[in-house]
Design an enzyme around this catalytic site. Structure first.
Site, PDB file in Angstrom:
ATOM      1  CB  CYS A   1       0.368   0.690  -5.341  1.00 20.90           C
ATOM      2  SG  CYS A   1       1.558   2.270  -5.486  1.00 20.90           S
TER       3      CYS A   1
ATOM      4  CE  LYS B   1      -1.917  -2.294  -8.683  1.00 15.65           C
ATOM      5  NZ  LYS B   1      -0.553  -1.783  -8.776  1.00 15.65           N
TER       6      LYS B   1
ATOM      7  CD  GLU C   1       2.545  -2.335  -4.644  1.00 17.98           C
ATOM      8  OE1 GLU C   1       2.397  -2.933  -5.665  1.00 17.98           O
ATOM      9  OE2 GLU C   1       2.555  -1.289  -4.444  1.00 17.98           O
TER      10      GLU C   1
END
Length: 430
Positions: A347, A298, A241
């Protein structure tokens, strides 16, 4: 020992810490690769639950308090990067008090079985959407199945061991039955990537990642790793990331964006970077493949880091001046590589159960430098392991600040150390 006052507050606090530590044992056992400790892990948790059942309201409160600390103390560490170091102890105590209050609520039930059931149900209580308190993690080691079946049996074993109104022989029979019921007897199959890949692990501290003087050198390192992977004959390379700590499409006159598109004619490239659309900023994954680009945003954002769940104006004005929230993308982001459907996870998203229900392979990218040094990456990996085992999913995880790796379903100790040797022995006899 005779002088100890078992009803004193100090003794109860020490007992609660011991209980919390035993429940949290899977975090610390992960530092050792020891089959005996792994086998012992769920039984330490069972003993902790027995001690909890023997405790009073104060023991319940402080058990939750210490679990909040042992599991989530690291959440406060990210405040350093917002120039709020002074707030860290208050955050840690606040987090601990929340979980202390939740455990204390469990004690209001009159019957011990209901109290234990309430503690188990805390796995489904998610303050601000944060769902990392999951007692399924007590089964990622040992012989219990890594599923809610396994953890329910673990809780029930603790209850029947504690229960004093059942005769010894009935109690033994019930416990043996629950142990067999919760046992993992087979391994779950999980798909593998059908191409030659390389997971990149970086180790860039968070205070260096966004410095203007480092942006180009860190970006050049990414490009060099792509060239290495091409030289090694890899078909896919996966970066963590925020490998590019800027909007890849617009920054540096799109130089890196265009270069990666060109390089993707030789190798598939997956990496994390910022992106913006119509004035909105996203934390995104870029997939470069054959000169084409797919960008996925995300969806599950971290509270008080990527979004503000409440008091937005006050916090952005007085605490996090100039703080800008990320916007949310789609709940489920998937793409295809060589006829395989891949689920994207950035994540925090890699620990969301919803993604596993619709996935066979997940490629996850993380930046754990926000919480270094801490046990955050251990808890993240444990959650990934639990859901991978529950749903039969394989995760390819590229990280910054901690080791990258492939996480698959849990292997059955019963199968590997009992069934398989018996099968081999029977074959040799035949």
């Amino acid at each position: 020992m005779k002088k100890l006052n078992y009803n004193s507050s100090n003794f109860k606090i020490i007992k609660a810490f011991f209980i919390a530590f035993l429940i949290s044992n899977f975090i610390y056992i992960s530092f050792f690769e020891n089959i005996f400790l792994e086998f012992l892990s769920p039984f330490l948790s069972i003993y902790a639950l027995v001690l909890l059942l023997r405790g009073d309201a104060k023991v319940y409160f402080f058990t939750g308090f210490f679990i909040g600390l042992l599991w989530f103390y690291w959440i406060a560490f990210s405040s350093v990067y917002f120039n709020l170091s002074w707030i860290i102890p208050f955050e840690m105590i606040g987090i601990a008090l929340v979980y202390g209050f939740l455990f204390r609520l469990c004690y209001i039930f009159k019957f011990d079985l209901l109290r234990l059931a309430a503690v188990f149900c805390l796995s489904f209580v998610h303050p601000l959407g944060f769902d990392w308190l999951n007692f399924g993690l007590l089964t990622i080691y040992g012989s219990f199945d890594a599923s809610y079946r396994g953890v329910i049996c673990l809780f029930l074993i603790a209850y029947f061991y504690y229960e004093g109104y059942i005769s010894r022989y009935y109690k033994i029979a019930i416990i043996l039955f629950l142990f067999c019921l919760g046992l993992q007897s087979r391994d779950k199959d999980a798909q593998k990537l059908n191409l030659d890949y390389k997971l990149i692990n970086t180790n860039i501290s968070q205070d260096q990642k966004h410095l203007a003087q480092n942006l180009q050198s860190h970006s050049d390192d990414v490009i060099n790793e792509v060239f290495k992977a091409i030289t090694e004959g890899k078909e896919l390379v996966i970066f963590p990331e925020s490998s590019f700590a800027f909007d890849l499409k617009t920054s540096f006159n799109s130089m890196y964006y265009e270069l990666l598109k060109e390089l993707s004619k030789n190798i598939i490239i997956i990496l994390g970077a910022l992106s913006s659309e119509e004035g909105k900023v996203y934390n995104s994954t870029y997939v470069f493949n054959k000169g084409m680009v797919k960008v996925m945003h995300k969806h599950y954002l971290v509270p008080f880091s990527e979004e503000m769940p409440f008091f937005k104006d006050f916090i952005s004005t007085y605490l996090l001046k100039g703080f800008g929230e990320f916007q949310r993308g789609e709940k489920l982001n998937q793409y295809k590589i060589k006829d395989q459907i891949i689920t994207n996870a950035i994540c925090y998203e890699a620990t969301k159960e919803e993604l596993y229900k619709s996935s066979k392979i997940i490629i996850a990218i993380s930046n754990n430098a926000w919480f270094k040094p801490s046990s955050q990456h251990i808890l993240q990996k444990a959650l990934i392991k639990f859901y991978a085992s529950k749903y039969g999913v394989r995760i390819y995880h590229a990280t910054n600040a901690k080791e990258s790796g492939v996480i698959g379903p849990k292997s059955s100790l019963f199968k590997h150390y009992i069934l398989d040797p018996i099968k081999k022995l029977s074959k040799n006899i035949v």
